[in-house]
Design an enzyme around this catalytic site. Structure first.
Site, PDB file in Angstrom:
ATOM      1  N   HIS A  34       0.858  -1.179   0.000  1.00  0.00           N
ATOM      2  CA  HIS A  34       0.000   0.000   0.000  1.00  0.00           C
ATOM      3  C   HIS A  34       0.901   1.238   0.000  1.00  0.00           C
ATOM      4  O   HIS A  34       2.134   1.121  -0.071  1.00  0.00           O
ATOM      5  CB  HIS A  34      -0.952  -0.027   1.202  1.00  0.00           C
ATOM      6  CG  HIS A  34      -0.258  -0.296   2.502  1.00  0.00           C
ATOM      7  ND1 HIS A  34       0.637   0.575   3.066  1.00  0.00           N
ATOM      8  CD2 HIS A  34      -0.315  -1.371   3.336  1.00  0.00           C
ATOM      9  CE1 HIS A  34       1.081   0.078   4.194  1.00  0.00           C
ATOM     10  NE2 HIS A  34       0.535  -1.121   4.384  1.00  0.00           N
ATOM     11  N   GLY A  36       1.851   3.117   2.264  1.00  0.00           N
ATOM     12  CA  GLY A  36       2.849   3.134   3.335  1.00  0.00           C
ATOM     13  C   GLY A  36       4.140   2.494   2.831  1.00  0.00           C
ATOM     14  O   GLY A  36       5.245   3.040   2.999  1.00  0.00           O
ATOM     15  N   HIS A  37       4.007   1.340   2.171  1.00  0.00           N
ATOM     16  CA  HIS A  37       5.188   0.684   1.593  1.00  0.00           C
ATOM     17  C   HIS A  37       5.808   1.574   0.514  1.00  0.00           C
ATOM     18  O   HIS A  37       7.031   1.699   0.417  1.00  0.00           O
ATOM     19  CB  HIS A  37       4.813  -0.663   0.962  1.00  0.00           C
ATOM     20  CG  HIS A  37       4.308  -1.683   1.935  1.00  0.00           C
ATOM     21  ND1 HIS A  37       3.009  -2.091   1.975  1.00  0.00           N
ATOM     22  CD2 HIS A  37       4.939  -2.379   2.907  1.00  0.00           C
ATOM     23  CE1 HIS A  37       2.842  -2.992   2.915  1.00  0.00           C
ATOM     24  NE2 HIS A  37       4.007  -3.196   3.506  1.00  0.00           N
ATOM     25  N   GLN A  61       6.861 -15.554  12.217  1.00  0.00           N
ATOM     26  CA  GLN A  61       6.468 -14.412  13.055  1.00  0.00           C
ATOM     27  C   GLN A  61       4.970 -14.388  13.355  1.00  0.00           C
ATOM     28  O   GLN A  61       4.488 -13.481  14.018  1.00  0.00           O
ATOM     29  CB  GLN A  61       6.915 -13.093  12.436  1.00  0.00           C
ATOM     30  CG  GLN A  61       6.147 -12.665  11.194  1.00  0.00           C
ATOM     31  CD  GLN A  61       6.765 -11.432  10.555  1.00  0.00           C
ATOM     32  OE1 GLN A  61       7.805 -11.502   9.905  1.00  0.00           O
ATOM     33  NE2 GLN A  61       6.136 -10.287  10.727  1.00  0.00           N
ATOM     34  N   GLY A 147       8.688   0.987   8.629  1.00  0.00           N
ATOM     35  CA  GLY A 147       7.703   2.000   8.994  1.00  0.00           C
ATOM     36  C   GLY A 147       7.596   2.160  10.508  1.00  0.00           C
ATOM     37  O   GLY A 147       7.749   1.194  11.259  1.00  0.00           O
ATOM     38  N   GLU A 148       7.305   3.389  10.931  1.00  0.00           N
ATOM     39  CA  GLU A 148       7.133   3.653  12.366  1.00  0.00           C
ATOM     40  C   GLU A 148       5.788   3.169  12.884  1.00  0.00           C
ATOM     41  O   GLU A 148       5.540   3.231  14.075  1.00  0.00           O
ATOM     42  CB  GLU A 148       7.283   5.163  12.638  1.00  0.00           C
ATOM     43  CG  GLU A 148       8.715   5.633  12.541  1.00  0.00           C
ATOM     44  CD  GLU A 148       8.860   7.112  12.870  1.00  0.00           C
ATOM     45  OE1 GLU A 148       7.847   7.831  12.914  1.00  0.00           O
ATOM     46  OE2 GLU A 148      10.023   7.541  13.063  1.00  0.00           O
ATOM     47  N   LYS A 149       4.909   2.722  11.976  1.00  0.00           N
ATOM     48  CA  LYS A 149       3.636   2.188  12.482  1.00  0.00           C
ATOM     49  C   LYS A 149       3.931   0.987  13.386  1.00  0.00           C
ATOM     50  O   LYS A 149       3.325   0.825  14.428  1.00  0.00           O
ATOM     51  CB  LYS A 149       2.701   1.774  11.346  1.00  0.00           C
ATOM     52  CG  LYS A 149       1.338   1.337  11.913  1.00  0.00           C
ATOM     53  CD  LYS A 149       0.308   1.153  10.853  1.00  0.00           C
ATOM     54  CE  LYS A 149       0.417  -0.190  10.197  1.00  0.00           C
ATOM     55  NZ  LYS A 149       0.053  -1.313  11.087  1.00  0.00           N
ATOM     56  N   SER A 186      -1.729  -3.482   5.580  1.00  0.00           N
ATOM     57  CA  SER A 186      -2.239  -4.494   4.644  1.00  0.00           C
ATOM     58  C   SER A 186      -3.508  -5.125   5.191  1.00  0.00           C
ATOM     59  O   SER A 186      -4.341  -5.631   4.443  1.00  0.00           O
ATOM     60  CB  SER A 186      -1.183  -5.576   4.421  1.00  0.00           C
ATOM     61  OG  SER A 186       0.015  -4.976   4.001  1.00  0.00           O
ATOM     62  N   ARG A 187      -3.643  -5.115   6.519  1.00  0.00           N
ATOM     63  CA  ARG A 187      -4.818  -5.742   7.138  1.00  0.00           C
ATOM     64  C   ARG A 187      -6.092  -4.923   6.939  1.00  0.00           C
ATOM     65  O   ARG A 187      -7.182  -5.450   7.091  1.00  0.00           O
ATOM     66  CB  ARG A 187      -4.579  -5.951   8.631  1.00  0.00           C
ATOM     67  CG  ARG A 187      -3.573  -7.047   8.926  1.00  0.00           C
ATOM     68  CD  ARG A 187      -3.555  -7.372  10.414  1.00  0.00           C
ATOM     69  NE  ARG A 187      -2.839  -8.607  10.666  1.00  0.00           N
ATOM     70  CZ  ARG A 187      -1.533  -8.676  10.874  1.00  0.00           C
ATOM     71  NH1 ARG A 187      -0.808  -7.585  10.865  1.00  0.00           N
ATOM     72  NH2 ARG A 187      -0.951  -9.851  11.096  1.00  0.00           N
TER      73      ARG A 187
HETATM   74  O1  PAF Z   1       6.746  -5.304   8.971  1.00  0.00           O
HETATM   75  C1  PAF Z   1       6.662  -6.306   8.231  1.00  0.00           C
HETATM   76  O2  PAF Z   1       6.001  -6.282   7.184  1.00  0.00           O
HETATM   77  C2  PAF Z   1       7.373  -7.587   8.620  1.00  0.00           C
HETATM   78  O3  PAF Z   1       7.362  -7.756   9.998  1.00  0.00           O
HETATM   79  C3  PAF Z   1       8.795  -7.677   8.055  1.00  0.00           C
HETATM   80  C4  PAF Z   1       9.687  -6.587   8.630  1.00  0.00           C
HETATM   81  C5  PAF Z   1       8.768  -7.573   6.540  1.00  0.00           C
HETATM   82  C6  PAF Z   1       9.418  -9.020   8.435  1.00  0.00           C
HETATM   83  O4  PAF Z   1       8.689 -10.080   7.918  1.00  0.00           O
END
Ligand code: PAF
Length: 283
Positions: A34, A36-37, A61, A147-149, A186-187
C-alpha cells in the site's frame, strides 16, 4: 525490474552492482503493498543506487495460524506497483528457500520485547528477527527501511543490528494515513465496510489525546484513550501504553523522557490493528 526467487540469484545480481561501488537499499515487506510501503520504497530509491524489495509472508512471526492463512497476498499487483516505483529487484522467495531447515535461533531483546506486543504475540519478534537477519545476510544492504507504524518492531530491529554487529543503517519512516486518518496497513483490506468506518475512531482518539495531553497527566491521557476505545462496541482493546520512545518502557509522568509515544493494539471485529502517536519527540 528483476523478480528473483533464490538467494543465489539475488547474491549474484547484487555482487555485480556492489563491485561497481553501488549502494543498496532494502525494503523488507510481506507484500499486499500500500502507500505506506510506497513511501519506504520511494525513499530507498532516492537514497540508494539499487533498491531491493523483499516480499515474503514469514511464517515464523505469526503466532496465530489463521492470521497467517488469511494474510493478503497479491504478488502480481505488488510487482506492478514496484515496477512503477523504479525498484531494481523484487526478491520473492518461498518458505523452503528462506527456511531450508527450521531456524532455531532464539534472540533476547528484553526488555524491548516484554512489553506491548510481547505478551500478546509470543514469539512474534523472534520470528521477525529471524527473517530480517536472514534478509540482511542475503542482501547486505547499506540501508534498510521500516515504517514507524510498527514502532516496537523498529526498536527491536535496531537492537538486533547492534547485537549482531551488522553494518546496515536502519531508516525509520513516518506512518502514512488514509485521508480520514486510519494508519495504512495491509490488514485494512480485510475490514468490512462497517469495521472500516468504526476504525476511524482509533486515529481520531489518538489525535484528540494529543490535545488532551496539554492539560492532563500522563495517566489521565492513558485512561482517556482506554475508556473511549475500550468502551466501543466492536473493538477489543489489547493495550494502550504510553512509553519511552527509546526503551519502550511504560512511563508515569510527562517529565520522565524527551521521547514519548502512545502505542495501541486492538481488534476491530476479527482484524487486529495497531497505531501510535508521538506526544514528545526530539527533532
Ligand atoms: O513489517 C513487516 O512487514 C514484517 O514484519 C517484516 C519486517 C517484513 C518481516 O517479515
Amino acid at each position: 525490474m528483476k523478480v528473483l526467487n533464490t538467494i543465489k540469484e539475488l547474491r549474484s545480481a547484487l555482487d555485480y552492482s556492489r563491485a561497481k561501488g553501488k549502494t543498496i537499499g532494502l525494503v523488507p515487506t510481506m507484500g499486499a503493498l500500500h502507500m505506506g510501503h510506497s513511501s519506504l520504497v520511494e525513499l530507498s530509491v532516492k537514497q540508494n543506487d539499487i533498491t531491493v524489495v523483499s516480499i515474503f509472508v514469514n511464517p515464523t512471526q505469526f503466532n496465530d495460524k489463521n492470521d497467517l492463512m488469511n494474510y493478503p497476498r497479491n504478488l502480481e499487483a505488488d510487482c506492478k506497483l514496484l515496477d512503477s516505483l523504479a525498484v531494481d529487484i523484487v526478491f520473492a522467495p518461498d518458505v523452503d528457500e528462506m527456511y531450508p531447515e527450521p531456524d532455531t535461533r532464539l534472540f533476547n531483546f528484553a526488555p524491548l520485547d516484554t512489553v506491548m506486543e510481547g505478551p500478546f504475540r509470543p514469539g512474534h519478534f523472534n520470528g521477525v528477527a529471524q527473517i530480517v537477519s536472514k534478509l540482511f545476510y542475503a542482501v547486505e544492504p547499506h540501508k534498510a527501511y521500516f515504517g514507524e507504524k510498527d514502532f516496537q518492531q523498529l526498536a527491536i530491529i535496531r537492537e538486533m543490528v547492534k547485537q549482531l554487529s551488522l553494518d546496515v543503517e536502519i531508516v525509520g519512516c513516518p506512518i502514512i494515513r488514509e485521508m480520514d486518518g486510519l494508519a495504512l496497513s495491509s490488514r485494512n483490506m480485510l475490514l468490512t465496510a462497517e469495521e472500516r468506518q468504526r476504525s476511524l475512531l482509533i486515529s481520531k482518539t489518538l489525535f484528540n489525546s494529543l490535545e488532551y495531553a496539554k492539560e492532563h497527566t500522563l495517566n489521565e491521557v492513558k485512561e482517556y484513550v482506554e475508556n473511549i476505545i475500550g468502551n466501543t462496541d466492536g473493538f477489543r482493546l489489547e493495550y494502550f501504553q504510553i512509553v519511552d520512545g527509546y526503551t519502550l518502557q511504560p512511563l508515569q509522568d510527562w517529565d520522565e523522557s524527551d521521547y514519548i509515544v502512545g502505542c495501541i493494539a486492538l481488534f476491530c471485529g476479527k482484524i487486529r490493528l495497531i497505531d501510535n502517536i508521538k506526544y514528545k519527540e526530539v527533532k
